[in-house]
Motif scaffolding. Structure first.
Motif, short mmCIF file in Angstrom:
data_model
loop_
_atom_site.label_atom_id
_atom_site.label_comp_id
_atom_site.label_asym_id
_atom_site.label_seq_id
_atom_site.Cartn_x
_atom_site.Cartn_y
_atom_site.Cartn_z
N SER A 67 0.82 -1.20 0.00
CA SER A 67 0.00 0.00 0.00
C SER A 67 0.86 1.26 0.00
O SER A 67 0.52 2.26 -0.65
CB SER A 67 -0.93 0.01 1.21
OG SER A 67 -1.86 -1.05 1.12
N ALA A 70 2.79 1.19 -3.73
CA ALA A 70 2.03 1.26 -4.97
C ALA A 70 1.48 2.65 -5.27
O ALA A 70 1.27 2.99 -6.42
CB ALA A 70 0.88 0.25 -4.93
N ARG A 72 -1.43 3.63 -4.74
CA ARG A 72 -2.86 3.54 -5.04
C ARG A 72 -3.71 4.37 -4.07
O ARG A 72 -4.73 4.93 -4.45
CB ARG A 72 -3.28 2.07 -4.98
CG ARG A 72 -4.74 1.85 -5.25
CD ARG A 72 -5.06 0.38 -5.26
NE ARG A 72 -6.45 0.17 -5.59
CZ ARG A 72 -7.03 -1.00 -5.65
NH1 ARG A 72 -6.32 -2.09 -5.43
NH2 ARG A 72 -8.29 -1.12 -5.94
N TYR A 73 -3.27 4.43 -2.82
CA TYR A 73 -4.09 5.08 -1.80
C TYR A 73 -3.55 6.42 -1.32
O TYR A 73 -4.22 7.12 -0.60
CB TYR A 73 -4.25 4.15 -0.59
CG TYR A 73 -4.84 2.82 -0.95
CD1 TYR A 73 -6.17 2.71 -1.34
CD2 TYR A 73 -4.07 1.67 -0.95
CE1 TYR A 73 -6.72 1.49 -1.69
CE2 TYR A 73 -4.61 0.44 -1.30
CZ TYR A 73 -5.93 0.37 -1.66
OH TYR A 73 -6.47 -0.83 -2.01
N SER A 75 -2.03 9.04 -3.18
CA SER A 75 -1.99 10.17 -4.12
C SER A 75 -0.62 10.82 -4.22
O SER A 75 -0.48 12.03 -4.08
CB SER A 75 -3.03 11.22 -3.73
OG SER A 75 -4.31 10.66 -3.68
N ASN A 78 3.58 8.74 -1.11
CA ASN A 78 4.11 7.47 -0.62
C ASN A 78 5.39 7.65 0.20
O ASN A 78 5.51 7.11 1.29
CB ASN A 78 4.45 6.52 -1.77
CG ASN A 78 3.44 6.50 -2.85
OD1 ASN A 78 2.94 7.55 -3.25
ND2 ASN A 78 3.12 5.34 -3.33
#
Length: 96
Positions: A67, A70, A72-73, A75, A78
């Motif tokens: 998570s 990636a 993905r969550y 924006s 990371n």
């Protein structure tokens, strides 16, 4: 999960996080109790069971790492989340 709790249960972000924390801690408790209650069936079987349980624990950890990697969550935040272990939340109405 936070958004679902906000929409489904009418919780605030703070309440949703507290709910998730409570559920998570309860599950951790169940896991630790269950691990302590695993019966011994001899060194070979015990090693296999230990390996399996460890693999399941690593699967959960791997999902967290994925998570963060990636994007993905998060924006594009990371690296900041990995460095600080802090995730900035938006209210569901402003999240897109």
């Amino acid at each position: 999960m936070i958004t679902i709790l906000i929409q489904d249960k009418g919780l605030s972000i703070t309440q949703a996080i507290a709910y998730i924390e409570s559920e998570f801690l309860e599950l951790l408790k169940i896991i630790e109790i269950s691990k302590a209650e695993i019966k011994s069936y001899g060194p070979e079987v015990d090693a296999a069971v230990h390996s399996y349980v460890h693999g399941m624990e690593q699967w959960v950890y791997g999902n967290i790492v994925w998570s963060l990697e990636a994007g993905r969550y998060l924006s594009g935040e990371n690296e900041e989340a990995k460095r600080t272990l802090v995730v900035k939340l938006q209210s569901p109405s402003s999240a897109k």
